[in-house]
Design an enzyme around this catalytic site. Structure first.
Site, PDB file in Angstrom:
ATOM      1  N   ARG A  73      64.092 -50.812 -75.812  1.00  0.00           N
ATOM      2  CA  ARG A  73      63.343 -51.167 -74.599  1.00  0.00           C
ATOM      3  C   ARG A  73      64.184 -52.044 -73.669  1.00  0.00           C
ATOM      4  O   ARG A  73      64.127 -51.920 -72.443  1.00  0.00           O
ATOM      5  CB  ARG A  73      62.050 -51.894 -75.004  1.00  0.00           C
ATOM      6  CG  ARG A  73      61.150 -52.184 -73.838  1.00  0.00           C
ATOM      7  CD  ARG A  73      59.799 -52.695 -74.313  1.00  0.00           C
ATOM      8  NE  ARG A  73      58.900 -52.937 -73.212  1.00  0.00           N
ATOM      9  CZ  ARG A  73      58.246 -54.068 -73.010  1.00  0.00           C
ATOM     10  NH1 ARG A  73      58.372 -55.067 -73.876  1.00  0.00           N
ATOM     11  NH2 ARG A  73      57.456 -54.202 -71.980  1.00  0.00           N
ATOM     12  N   HIS A  77      64.868 -51.472 -69.672  1.00  0.00           N
ATOM     13  CA  HIS A  77      64.534 -52.474 -68.639  1.00  0.00           C
ATOM     14  C   HIS A  77      65.789 -52.970 -67.920  1.00  0.00           C
ATOM     15  O   HIS A  77      65.732 -53.362 -66.768  1.00  0.00           O
ATOM     16  CB  HIS A  77      63.762 -53.641 -69.265  1.00  0.00           C
ATOM     17  CG  HIS A  77      62.333 -53.304 -69.536  1.00  0.00           C
ATOM     18  ND1 HIS A  77      61.298 -54.200 -69.367  1.00  0.00           N
ATOM     19  CD2 HIS A  77      61.744 -52.162 -69.951  1.00  0.00           C
ATOM     20  CE1 HIS A  77      60.155 -53.611 -69.677  1.00  0.00           C
ATOM     21  NE2 HIS A  77      60.400 -52.381 -70.050  1.00  0.00           N
ATOM     22  N   SER A  87      71.796 -57.330 -66.463  1.00  0.00           N
ATOM     23  CA  SER A  87      71.078 -58.341 -65.667  1.00  0.00           C
ATOM     24  C   SER A  87      69.827 -58.848 -66.378  1.00  0.00           C
ATOM     25  O   SER A  87      69.347 -59.955 -66.118  1.00  0.00           O
ATOM     26  CB  SER A  87      70.700 -57.776 -64.292  1.00  0.00           C
ATOM     27  OG  SER A  87      69.978 -56.576 -64.442  1.00  0.00           O
ATOM     28  N   PRO A 172      58.148 -49.331 -64.051  1.00  0.00           N
ATOM     29  CA  PRO A 172      56.880 -48.596 -64.002  1.00  0.00           C
ATOM     30  C   PRO A 172      55.753 -49.394 -64.673  1.00  0.00           C
ATOM     31  O   PRO A 172      55.981 -50.059 -65.689  1.00  0.00           O
ATOM     32  CB  PRO A 172      57.179 -47.314 -64.790  1.00  0.00           C
ATOM     33  CG  PRO A 172      58.398 -47.596 -65.589  1.00  0.00           C
ATOM     34  CD  PRO A 172      59.162 -48.670 -64.886  1.00  0.00           C
ATOM     35  N   THR A 203      57.815 -43.865 -79.821  1.00  0.00           N
ATOM     36  CA  THR A 203      57.696 -43.544 -81.246  1.00  0.00           C
ATOM     37  C   THR A 203      57.951 -44.806 -82.078  1.00  0.00           C
ATOM     38  O   THR A 203      57.630 -44.864 -83.252  1.00  0.00           O
ATOM     39  CB  THR A 203      58.699 -42.440 -81.651  1.00  0.00           C
ATOM     40  OG1 THR A 203      58.582 -42.212 -83.049  1.00  0.00           O
ATOM     41  CG2 THR A 203      60.148 -42.833 -81.371  1.00  0.00           C
ATOM     42  N   THR A 248      53.731 -44.261 -87.282  1.00  0.00           N
ATOM     43  CA  THR A 248      54.999 -44.579 -87.975  1.00  0.00           C
ATOM     44  C   THR A 248      55.853 -45.446 -87.045  1.00  0.00           C
ATOM     45  O   THR A 248      56.839 -44.973 -86.482  1.00  0.00           O
ATOM     46  CB  THR A 248      55.753 -43.276 -88.326  1.00  0.00           C
ATOM     47  OG1 THR A 248      55.901 -42.498 -87.117  1.00  0.00           O
ATOM     48  CG2 THR A 248      55.021 -42.437 -89.354  1.00  0.00           C
ATOM     49  N   ASP A 253      60.588 -40.490 -84.721  1.00  0.00           N
ATOM     50  CA  ASP A 253      60.154 -39.112 -85.021  1.00  0.00           C
ATOM     51  C   ASP A 253      59.291 -38.613 -83.864  1.00  0.00           C
ATOM     52  O   ASP A 253      59.195 -39.284 -82.832  1.00  0.00           O
ATOM     53  CB  ASP A 253      59.380 -39.079 -86.356  1.00  0.00           C
ATOM     54  CG  ASP A 253      58.266 -40.124 -86.381  1.00  0.00           C
ATOM     55  OD1 ASP A 253      57.746 -40.472 -85.292  1.00  0.00           O
ATOM     56  OD2 ASP A 253      57.902 -40.600 -87.468  1.00  0.00           O
TER      57      ASP A 253
HETATM   58  C1  HEM Z   1      57.317 -44.203 -68.747  1.00  0.00           C
HETATM   59  C2  HEM Z   1      57.190 -45.440 -68.344  1.00  0.00           C
HETATM   60  C3  HEM Z   1      57.027 -46.585 -69.298  1.00  0.00           C
HETATM   61  C4  HEM Z   1      56.065 -47.525 -69.264  1.00  0.00           C
HETATM   62  C5  HEM Z   1      54.968 -47.658 -68.224  1.00  0.00           C
HETATM   63  C6  HEM Z   1      56.267 -48.392 -70.393  1.00  0.00           C
HETATM   64  C7  HEM Z   1      55.491 -49.487 -70.681  1.00  0.00           C
HETATM   65  C8  HEM Z   1      55.559 -50.183 -71.871  1.00  0.00           C
HETATM   66  C9  HEM Z   1      54.647 -51.247 -72.241  1.00  0.00           C
HETATM   67  C10 HEM Z   1      53.516 -51.768 -71.374  1.00  0.00           C
HETATM   68  C11 HEM Z   1      54.986 -51.643 -73.484  1.00  0.00           C
HETATM   69  C12 HEM Z   1      54.290 -52.711 -74.315  1.00  0.00           C
HETATM   70  C13 HEM Z   1      54.644 -54.090 -73.840  1.00  0.00           C
HETATM   71  C14 HEM Z   1      53.723 -55.144 -74.387  1.00  0.00           C
HETATM   72  O1  HEM Z   1      52.515 -54.943 -74.358  1.00  0.00           O
HETATM   73  O2  HEM Z   1      54.232 -56.179 -74.836  1.00  0.00           O
HETATM   74  C15 HEM Z   1      56.124 -50.871 -73.894  1.00  0.00           C
HETATM   75  C16 HEM Z   1      56.761 -50.990 -75.107  1.00  0.00           C
HETATM   76  C17 HEM Z   1      57.886 -50.293 -75.448  1.00  0.00           C
HETATM   77  N1  HEM Z   1      58.607 -49.461 -74.617  1.00  0.00           N
HETATM   78 FE1  HEM Z   1      57.959 -48.665 -72.885  1.00  0.00          FE
HETATM   79  N2  HEM Z   1      57.340 -47.955 -71.092  1.00  0.00           N
HETATM   80  C18 HEM Z   1      57.845 -46.847 -70.468  1.00  0.00           C
HETATM   81  C19 HEM Z   1      58.976 -46.146 -70.819  1.00  0.00           C
HETATM   82  C20 HEM Z   1      59.830 -46.538 -71.827  1.00  0.00           C
HETATM   83  C21 HEM Z   1      61.171 -46.038 -72.004  1.00  0.00           C
HETATM   84  C22 HEM Z   1      61.852 -45.040 -71.061  1.00  0.00           C
HETATM   85  C23 HEM Z   1      61.664 -46.633 -73.112  1.00  0.00           C
HETATM   86  C24 HEM Z   1      63.032 -46.511 -73.729  1.00  0.00           C
HETATM   87  C25 HEM Z   1      63.845 -45.509 -73.532  1.00  0.00           C
HETATM   88  C26 HEM Z   1      60.628 -47.494 -73.645  1.00  0.00           C
HETATM   89  C27 HEM Z   1      60.699 -48.214 -74.808  1.00  0.00           C
HETATM   90  C28 HEM Z   1      59.694 -49.016 -75.295  1.00  0.00           C
HETATM   91  C29 HEM Z   1      59.644 -49.529 -76.652  1.00  0.00           C
HETATM   92  C30 HEM Z   1      60.629 -49.194 -77.759  1.00  0.00           C
HETATM   93  C31 HEM Z   1      58.520 -50.340 -76.741  1.00  0.00           C
HETATM   94  C32 HEM Z   1      58.067 -51.162 -77.950  1.00  0.00           C
HETATM   95  C33 HEM Z   1      58.667 -52.557 -77.826  1.00  0.00           C
HETATM   96  C34 HEM Z   1      58.424 -53.476 -79.000  1.00  0.00           C
HETATM   97  O3  HEM Z   1      57.775 -53.110 -79.973  1.00  0.00           O
HETATM   98  O4  HEM Z   1      58.944 -54.601 -78.911  1.00  0.00           O
HETATM   99  N3  HEM Z   1      59.544 -47.436 -72.811  1.00  0.00           N
HETATM  100  N4  HEM Z   1      56.460 -50.001 -72.895  1.00  0.00           N
END
Ligand code: HEM
Length: 325
Positions: A73, A77, A87, A172, A203, A248, A253
């Site tokens: 993530r 970002h 950054s 986003p 995943t 999971t 996966d």
């Molecule tokens: C499509 C648009 C996306 C949105 C709106 C989005 C939004 C979010 C949000 C709101 C969370 C949870 C944050 C929280 O509540 O603390 C999250 C977690 C996460 N996002 Fe996204 N995300 C997007 C795309 C992506 C992309 C492209 C990736 C990586 C290539 C990604 C990887 C992750 C991962 C791995 C987590 C889990 C983080 C953790 O457990 O610490 N996301 N995302």
């Protein structure tokens, strides 16, 4: 006599062709693209960069497998704001509120892993490996540690000198619909299919209640009624309570996409990928075919990793990833 010289001629041609091919293969690996990055960027200047990153990532994830999600993530970002330039790692100062302190970045995790890698690399080859490359490599290694695809990435990014909280408005939002997601990713040159593949990073890891409680205030027809109860139960422990994205959470996966087919998406942005006719078929394909998801994911990650990379005097190699030199 005639036959012998013909054979000699054939052999010379074939030797020449082999040599030419070899030179071509080597040159390909070192060739600078328009973005100036290449697979062997540190071949001479810091040859052990990849094993060093991989060792430190593997050790950290053996202790805490949930950090794989944090590292992936972090790379997303980083790349979406000001390009992949590290950054996101910069700390705020009294004169500057940095990206890190924006609401969308407060739950980012794994900064200590990046610091550990940077310290080790500064010991081995001071001032050579950028923090932006470390973030990209750590994300790549986190994917493979969690059981996802194994792939090579181009290196040679430089670190940026700007990190402003207001820039993060361009991340986003979890309440976006499919069209808004498509537009947001298209601005960085990523297609709808690449957007769906990259969303598959969900995943791994968790979302906190604050990110999905919008779906619980009224009946949401795109949310399975039993799963809605699960989300409500999570939220009964407060906005910071964590909900895994899929069954999971530490395994890379295609279970995430199968959840979307059953209306078990956690965020609005997760479920909309299956609800919307623009992206539904892609979700269906990835749910049916994990190999296809892995293939598209790694290609999309490489592409995401090239967004607005800094080169030459546009950037620097930070000594400490948290502070501009
Ligand atoms: C499509 C648009 C996306 C949105 C709106 C989005 C939004 C979010 C949000 C709101 C969370 C949870 C944050 C929280 O509540 O603390 C999250 C977690 C996460 N996002 Fe996204 N995300 C997007 C795309 C992506 C992309 C492209 C990736 C990586 C290539 C990604 C990887 C992750 C991962 C791995 C987590 C889990 C983080 C953790 O457990 O610490 N996301 N995302």
């Amino acid at each position: 006599m005639y036959k012998t010289s013909l054979r000699t001629l054939k052999m010379s041609i074939s030797n020449f062709l082999t040599m030419f091919l070899l030179i071509e293969v080597v040159a390909c690996d070192f060739r600078y693209g328009p973005d100036g990055l290449n697979m062997n960027y540190y071949f001479m200047s810091c040859p052990f960069v990849e094993p060093v990153v991989q060792n430190i990532v593997n050790n950290a994830l053996q202790n805490d497998p949930t950090l794989a999600a944090g590292l992936i993530r972090m790379h997303f970002h980083d790349c979406f704001i000001e390009g992949c330039d590290g950054s996101v790692l910069i700390e705020s100062t009294k004169d500057n509120k940095a990206e890190k302190d924006s609401p969308g970045n407060l739950s980012l995790r794994g900064f200590e892993v990046i610091d550990g890698i940077k310290e080790e690399l500064e010991r081995r080859c001071p001032g050579v490996v950028s923090c932006a490359d470390i973030v990209a490599l750590a994300a790549r290694d986190a994917v493979s540690f969690a059981g996802g695809p194994v792939y090579d990435i181009p290196k040679g990014r430089k670190d940026g000198r700007r990190s402003k909280i207001e820039d993060t408005i361009n991340l986003p939002f979890p309440t976006f619909n499919a069209s808004q997601l498509i537009t947001s990713f298209a601005r960085r040159g990523l297609s709808p299919q690449e957007m769906v593949a990259l969303s598959g990073a969900h995943t791994l890891g968790v979302a906190t209640c604050g990110s999905f409680k919008n779906r619980l205030s009224q009946v949401d027809p795109t949310l399975d009624s039993e799963f809605s109860k699960t989300l409500s139960k999570t939220c009964s422990s407060g906005d910071k309570a964590e909900q895994p994205f899929d069954a999971t959470r530490n395994d890379f996966d295609n279970v995430y996409y199968n959840g979307l087919l059953r209306k078990n998406g956690v965020l609005t942005t997760d479920q909309t990928l299956f609800t919307s006719p623009q992206t539904r078929n892609i979700v269906y394909a990835y749910a049916m075919n994990q190999a296809m998801f892995f293939f598209d994911f790694q290609r999309a990650m490489v592409k995401m990793g090239l967004i607005d990379v800094k080169q030459g005097s546009n950037g620097e190699v930070r000594q400490n990833c948290r502070i501009i030199n």
